[in-house]
Design a protein around this motif. Structure first.
Motif, PDB file in Angstrom:
ATOM      1  N   GLY A  90       0.672  -1.073  -0.275  1.00 33.17           N
ATOM      2  CA  GLY A  90       0.238  -0.014   0.186  1.00 33.17           C
ATOM      3  C   GLY A  90       0.935   0.984  -0.478  1.00 33.17           C
ATOM      4  O   GLY A  90       2.282   1.497   0.528  1.00 33.17           O
ATOM      5  N   PHE A  91       0.589   2.414  -0.773  1.00 33.31           N
ATOM      6  CA  PHE A  91       1.097   3.633  -0.650  1.00 33.31           C
ATOM      7  C   PHE A  91       1.699   4.554   0.575  1.00 33.31           C
ATOM      8  O   PHE A  91       0.828   4.527   1.293  1.00 33.31           O
ATOM      9  N   ALA A  92       2.785   4.396   0.746  1.00 36.41           N
ATOM     10  CA  ALA A  92       3.174   4.812   1.765  1.00 36.41           C
ATOM     11  C   ALA A  92       3.415   6.350   3.033  1.00 36.41           C
ATOM     12  O   ALA A  92       3.717   6.912   3.222  1.00 36.41           O
ATOM     13  N   ALA A  93       2.953   7.405   1.283  1.00 35.20           N
ATOM     14  CA  ALA A  93       3.523   8.787   1.362  1.00 35.20           C
ATOM     15  C   ALA A  93       3.265   9.148   0.689  1.00 35.20           C
ATOM     16  O   ALA A  93       2.826   8.757  -0.796  1.00 35.20           O
ATOM     17  N   THR A  94       2.408  10.837   0.184  1.00 38.17           N
ATOM     18  CA  THR A  94       2.179  11.673  -1.053  1.00 38.17           C
ATOM     19  C   THR A  94       3.597  11.636  -2.196  1.00 38.17           C
ATOM     20  O   THR A  94       4.737  11.793  -1.692  1.00 38.17           O
ATOM     21  N   GLY A  95       3.583  12.258  -3.130  1.00 38.03           N
ATOM     22  CA  GLY A  95       4.295  12.140  -4.136  1.00 38.03           C
ATOM     23  C   GLY A  95       5.440  11.617  -4.616  1.00 38.03           C
ATOM     24  O   GLY A  95       6.632  12.115  -4.603  1.00 38.03           O
ATOM     25  N   GLU A  96       5.031  10.715  -4.030  1.00 41.54           N
ATOM     26  CA  GLU A  96       5.493   9.110  -4.973  1.00 41.54           C
ATOM     27  C   GLU A  96       4.998   8.831  -6.364  1.00 41.54           C
ATOM     28  O   GLU A  96       4.999   8.833  -6.325  1.00 41.54           O
ATOM     29  N   GLN A  97       6.305   8.415  -6.963  1.00 45.83           N
ATOM     30  CA  GLN A  97       5.911   7.809  -8.409  1.00 45.83           C
ATOM     31  C   GLN A  97       5.337   6.330  -8.027  1.00 45.83           C
ATOM     32  O   GLN A  97       6.119   5.529  -7.819  1.00 45.83           O
ATOM     33  N   VAL A  98       4.400   6.080  -9.029  1.00 46.36           N
ATOM     34  CA  VAL A  98       4.102   4.817  -9.610  1.00 46.36           C
ATOM     35  C   VAL A  98       4.257   3.883 -10.188  1.00 46.36           C
ATOM     36  O   VAL A  98       3.808   4.667 -11.837  1.00 46.36           O
ATOM     37  N   PHE A  99       4.771   3.420 -10.314  1.00 46.87           N
ATOM     38  CA  PHE A  99       5.137   2.127 -11.610  1.00 46.87           C
ATOM     39  C   PHE A  99       4.575   0.751 -11.326  1.00 46.87           C
ATOM     40  O   PHE A  99       3.801   0.166 -10.233  1.00 46.87           O
ATOM     41  N   GLN A 100       4.590  -0.247 -11.986  1.00 49.28           N
ATOM     42  CA  GLN A 100       4.373  -1.317 -12.588  1.00 49.28           C
ATOM     43  C   GLN A 100       4.827  -1.878 -13.382  1.00 49.28           C
ATOM     44  O   GLN A 100       5.297  -1.939 -14.207  1.00 49.28           O
ATOM     45  N   LEU A 101       5.525  -2.880 -12.432  1.00 48.41           N
ATOM     46  CA  LEU A 101       6.270  -4.058 -12.868  1.00 48.41           C
ATOM     47  C   LEU A 101       6.160  -5.277 -13.267  1.00 48.41           C
ATOM     48  O   LEU A 101       5.169  -5.437 -12.812  1.00 48.41           O
ATOM     49  N   GLY A 102       5.936  -5.757 -14.934  1.00 50.98           N
ATOM     50  CA  GLY A 102       5.301  -6.632 -15.565  1.00 50.98           C
ATOM     51  C   GLY A 102       4.503  -6.254 -17.227  1.00 50.98           C
ATOM     52  O   GLY A 102       4.677  -5.008 -17.058  1.00 50.98           O
ATOM     53  N   GLY A 105      -8.927  -9.401 -10.089  1.00 47.73           N
ATOM     54  CA  GLY A 105      -8.974  -7.777  -9.835  1.00 47.73           C
ATOM     55  C   GLY A 105      -7.953  -6.584 -10.669  1.00 47.73           C
ATOM     56  O   GLY A 105      -8.942  -5.553 -11.069  1.00 47.73           O
ATOM     57  N   GLY A 106      -7.178  -7.360 -11.295  1.00 46.48           N
ATOM     58  CA  GLY A 106      -6.067  -6.209 -12.001  1.00 46.48           C
ATOM     59  C   GLY A 106      -5.688  -5.710 -11.410  1.00 46.48           C
ATOM     60  O   GLY A 106      -5.425  -5.182 -10.304  1.00 46.48           O
ATOM     61  N   LEU A 107      -5.072  -4.563 -12.530  1.00 46.48           N
ATOM     62  CA  LEU A 107      -4.349  -3.234 -11.838  1.00 46.48           C
ATOM     63  C   LEU A 107      -5.521  -2.637 -11.362  1.00 46.48           C
ATOM     64  O   LEU A 107      -5.144  -1.593  -9.966  1.00 46.48           O
ATOM     65  N   SER A 108      -6.681  -2.662 -11.222  1.00 51.82           N
ATOM     66  CA  SER A 108      -7.659  -1.958 -10.908  1.00 51.82           C
ATOM     67  C   SER A 108      -7.821  -2.344  -9.196  1.00 51.82           C
ATOM     68  O   SER A 108      -7.606  -1.046  -8.440  1.00 51.82           O
ATOM     69  N   GLN A 109      -7.945  -3.082  -8.720  1.00 56.55           N
ATOM     70  CA  GLN A 109      -7.885  -3.972  -7.471  1.00 56.55           C
ATOM     71  C   GLN A 109      -7.037  -3.556  -6.604  1.00 56.55           C
ATOM     72  O   GLN A 109      -6.449  -3.048  -5.661  1.00 56.55           O
ATOM     73  N   ALA A 110      -5.725  -3.480  -7.256  1.00 58.25           N
ATOM     74  CA  ALA A 110      -4.554  -2.992  -6.819  1.00 58.25           C
ATOM     75  C   ALA A 110      -3.881  -1.532  -6.035  1.00 58.25           C
ATOM     76  O   ALA A 110      -4.368  -1.389  -5.317  1.00 58.25           O
ATOM     77  N   LEU A 111      -4.781  -1.204  -7.279  1.00 57.97           N
ATOM     78  CA  LEU A 111      -4.741   0.658  -7.108  1.00 57.97           C
ATOM     79  C   LEU A 111      -5.582   1.046  -5.719  1.00 57.97           C
ATOM     80  O   LEU A 111      -5.840   1.607  -4.668  1.00 57.97           O
ATOM     81  N   VAL A 112      -6.919   0.219  -5.895  1.00 59.11           N
ATOM     82  CA  VAL A 112      -7.645   0.506  -4.617  1.00 59.11           C
ATOM     83  C   VAL A 112      -7.427   0.276  -3.383  1.00 59.11           C
ATOM     84  O   VAL A 112      -7.229   1.012  -2.110  1.00 59.11           O
ATOM     85  N   GLU A 113      -6.369  -0.882  -3.874  1.00 57.55           N
ATOM     86  CA  GLU A 113      -6.167  -1.891  -1.869  1.00 57.55           C
ATOM     87  C   GLU A 113      -5.320  -0.211  -1.405  1.00 57.55           C
ATOM     88  O   GLU A 113      -5.206  -0.161  -0.580  1.00 57.55           O
ATOM     89  N   SER A 114      -3.993  -0.153  -2.685  1.00 60.93           N
ATOM     90  CA  SER A 114      -2.902   0.178  -2.026  1.00 60.93           C
ATOM     91  C   SER A 114      -3.619   1.901  -2.006  1.00 60.93           C
ATOM     92  O   SER A 114      -2.727   2.580  -0.702  1.00 60.93           O
ATOM     93  N   CYS A 115      -4.448   2.725  -2.412  1.00 62.89           N
ATOM     94  CA  CYS A 115      -5.273   4.025  -1.916  1.00 62.89           C
ATOM     95  C   CYS A 115      -5.454   3.690  -0.208  1.00 62.89           C
ATOM     96  O   CYS A 115      -5.413   4.964   0.145  1.00 62.89           O
ATOM     97  N   LEU A 116      -6.163   2.884  -0.642  1.00 69.82           N
ATOM     98  CA  LEU A 116      -7.057   2.821   0.955  1.00 69.82           C
ATOM     99  C   LEU A 116      -6.021   2.133   2.326  1.00 69.82           C
ATOM    100  O   LEU A 116      -6.592   2.181   3.193  1.00 69.82           O
ATOM    101  N   ARG A 117      -4.600   1.752   2.104  1.00 68.43           N
ATOM    102  CA  ARG A 117      -3.857   1.802   3.419  1.00 68.43           C
ATOM    103  C   ARG A 117      -3.839   2.061   3.925  1.00 68.43           C
ATOM    104  O   ARG A 117      -4.003   2.042   4.815  1.00 68.43           O
TER     105      ARG A 117
END
Length: 745
Positions: A582-594, A648-660
């Motif tokens: 899950g995302f840890a701080a604001t102002g960080e860069q988001v990447f997909q590996l793979g 759920g793919g990238l959609s669910q990963a983004l949801v869960e990473s944001c909400l953490r």
């Protein structure tokens, strides 16, 4: 009484072998082994030990291929493997870790609370029997549709049983799954995993060696619970006014088990245990025959010395009872007094019930008369072996041809937004806090990661911060579409989840849940899954340390989705340097590996939106998974968060990473936004880094040959997909968290 002498003189007595689950040829084989008919006690022992659950008679021809996998790990040699109570892996610094996953499916349907509770208790004793202190549990669960009445019956009881037993033991529950599908209606899956820690020199094995050594039964008293089919046998021997039926599901006492754990660990520390076996499935039948078979081959037991909760139990019932919280130890005569003193200190009842002999026979007496005289290997290790017929199902080609490509897709930003929310609130993807909040995740103070992180992580050494991470995974829909690839995808996802935290995967345990082995379609699924798992472990370089097979999981003619649950354990050199989910701080860069491909068949989108299952599952690329795992391990300290892309793919990963942690993100998609968001291609992870570390991440991705795509940056209180839609995190969280409480509260 039906003694060995009576059996020899009364060869034609009718016996209820069929009611006990034996086939005609199996009964004939028992008579051939003994040279006479079995006594009722011997029949009881053979029937439970030759059952599918204990003998693996339909599955062992396929399981033996796991022995082809080298028993080495990246850290060192496996210290104990398949055939022992649990696998034991060297994790460095003189430590070893033992872990195993097992099933308690059918008892949990019959009596959800006790079925699940005793499933936890049984796997904990398996770990304890290896000489290890249990340190954590996990619970992969499968249920019918969330709205089904029977799900409302079994789910609360199962969750309460898992939590109640584990919490009372003081063991943190650090992970698992809760998956819903109509095929599990009437046949929920309750798989339980336990992890234990030991020093190399503390390893104990299940064997009875040393003629004259004493056999001690200790722990809870033996009752009539957990006997199941023996009620038929009992009706042959009980008086008319005796008990008519015994409960088939074991009854657990976690407080007794806690005493048993501490008592056993002190017995190990005092070096007074020469061999040990827990009493789980098949009870005394299993413990006595397996200890004797793995040791010098002979044992004599006085069955009437066994402490009973119910004085009316017949000898065959005592042998078959699966009463919980019991252990059997082999102790040198000079150590018996010290053994008994430690048991008394912990208020654990202990009785010498027999001794190791050189007869090569397991001989059991009841009030001075012999009721069992058998070669122990024939009971414990030489049961029937079936080569069940199997063939690719006639319907498989049509199923695979019916892909998700033609299903209507969301086309506009509003439709994509609605789909993101619908998936986030679906039973399989929604917040599972209603379940996990019933578990103590942090007791003992060594939990580093737990639900909803990708893997559970436990510190095992407080000075060096050495730790281990464990994950369990399986997508039964993928396994239905292609069981070979489905097993490998389960392995890959579990491997990837361990790696996201920064651990290096070491070893595998499995719990293979399938329908009836008498159905050639099911046996083909099973054979393909075993082959896929073996090939996958060979390619990834991780051994199978042991596991469990659960068959006959079906309601009427409807088999469950093939569900080969795979647990992967990895080592973490320093748990203070792990990568969070899950995302840890604001102002960080988001990447997909793979790399993302158009792979939507078997996906959560197809399942939730269209109720569709067909096509081929995502492609398996274990080389890519291995490269990704290496990058994630090397990226510890650089990556500020990592979350695998799966259901759920990238959609669910983004949801869960944001909400953490309540941190939003703005992302830009370069391809088809629907495919980018909802494809379930494997070997992908969502990561973040500080802006100044982007160059280093780029170098690392090139070095490992892993595709890298910049998606955007973290910040704000909204999930924004540029040019398509935005969703406030408050709305996302409300949708994500509402589902289980609304259905179950």
């Amino acid at each position: 009484m039906d003694t060995v002498e009576v059996a020899a003189q009364d060869p034609d007595r009718q016996q209820p072998w069929a009611d006990l689950g034996l086939k005609a040829d199996e009964y004939a084989r028992i008579r051939e082994i003994l040279g006479r008919r079995p006594t009722s006690s011997e029949l009881a022992m053979y029937s439970v030990m030759w059952s599918e659950h204990c003998s693996y008679k339909s599955s062992k021809v396929h399981l033996k291929q796991f022995g082809e996998i080298p028993q080495e790990t990246p850290v060192g040699k496996m210290l104990a493997g398949i055939g022992e109570n649990a696998g034991v892996i060297d994790v460095g610094q003189g430590y070893a870790v033992t872990f195993k996953v097992e099933s308690h499916n059918h008892p949990s349907y019959v009596e959800p609370y006790q079925g699940a509770a005793t499933g936890v208790g049984g796997i904990v004793r398996d770990i304890l029997a290896m000489g290890a202190r249990p340190v954590a549990v996990m619970d992969p669960l499968r249920f019918g549709p969330l709205e089904a009445a029977d799900t409302h019956r079994v789910l609360p009881g199962i969750v309460a049983g898992v939590g109640g037993y584990g919490n009372c033991l003081g063991l943190p529950n650090i992970g698992g799954e809760a998956v819903f599908d109509e095929t599990y209606l009437g046949n929920p899956l309750v798989n339980a995993l336990c992890v234990g820690v030991l020093r190399h020199e503390d390893l104990h094995l299940a064997k009875a060696s040393g003629v004259g050594n004493q056999v001690i039964l200790y722990g809870a008293r033996t009752g009539g619970d957990g006997i199941g089919g023996v009620s038929v046998l009992a009706s042959e021997t009980f008086d008319a006014d005796g008990p008519a039926k015994r409960p088939s599901v074991q009854v657990g006492d976690p407080f007794m088990e806690k005493l048993l754990i501490e008592c056993t660990l002190e017995l190990f520390a005092a070096r007074v245990v020469a061999g040990i076996q827990d009493l789980g499935g098949a009870g005394l039948s299993c413990a006595t025959s397996e200890l004797a078979s793995a040791g010098d081959g002979g044992m004599h037991v006085e069955l009437d010395r066994v402490p009973l909760r119910d004085s009316s139990l017949a000898p065959e019932e005592i042998l078959m009872s699966e009463s919980q919280e019991r252990m059997m130890a082999v102790v040198e005569p000079g150590d018996v007094a010290a053994f008994m003193e430690i048991c008394a200190k912990w208020d654990v009842e202990a009785v010498v019930v027999g001794e190791v002999t050189d007869t090569g026979r397991l001989q059991i007496d009841w009030h001075g008369e012999r009721v069992v005289d058998v070669p122990p290997r024939t009971v414990a290790h030489e049961g029937p072996t079936y080569e069940r017929p199997f063939a690719r199902p006639a319907w498989q080609d049509a199923l695979q041809a019916d892909g998700a490509e033609a299903l209507p897709r969301p086309a506009t930003g509003d439709e994509l937004r609605a789909t993101v929310l619908r998936l986030a609130g679906s039973p399989n993807l929604c917040d599972k806090s209603w379940i996990t909040d019933q578990y103590d995740r942090y007791v003992q103070g060594n939990t580093v990661l737990a639900q909803p992180s990708d893997s559970g992580m436990i510190r095992i050494d407080e000075e060096s911060n050495l730790g281990v991470a464990v994950a369990t995974d399986c997508n039964g829909r993928f396994a239905k579409l292609d069981p070979y690839a489905g097993a490998q995808l389960a392995l890959a996802e579990s491997y990837r989840n361990v790696a996201t935290g920064g651990a290096r995967p070491l070893a595998v345990s499995d719990c293979l849940n399938f329908g009836s082995p008498e159905d050639p379609d099911v046996m083909w699924q099973f054979a393909e899954a075993c082959r896929g798992l073996k090939d996958g472990c060979l390619e990834l370089g991780v051994p199978v340390t042991g596991g469990n097979v659960s068959l006959y999981n079906q309601t009427g003619e409807t088999a469950i989705l093939p569900t080969p649950v795979v647990a992967v354990l990895g080592v973490v050199e320093d748990v203070t340097r792990r990568t969070p989910t899950g995302f840890a701080a604001t102002g960080e860069q988001v990447f997909q590996l793979g790399a993302t491909r158009e792979e939507l068949s078997g996906s959560e989108w197809a399942h939730v939106v269209h109720g569709h299952l067909g096509g081929r599952p995502p492609a398996v690329d274990l080389g890519a998974e291995k490269a990704l795992g290496s990058l994630l391990a090397d990226g510890v300290g650089l990556l500020t968060s990592a979350h695998d892309l799966s259901e759920g793919g990238l959609s669910q990963a983004l949801v869960e990473s944001c909400l953490r942690r309540g941190i939003g993100a703005t992302v830009r998609l370069s391809g088809d936004p629907f495919v980018e968001l909802f494809s379930e291609s494997a070997a992908r992870v969502l990561v973040t880094v500080a802006t100044e570390d982007v160059a280093r991440l780029t170098e690392l991705a090139l070095e490992h040959g892993v595709p890298l795509t910049r998606l955007g940056e973290t910040g704000g209180a909204t999930l924004v997909v540029e040019g398509q839609f935005d969703v406030p995190l408050e709305e996302l969280r409300a949708t994500w968290t509402a589902t289980l409480p609304a259905a179950l509260s």
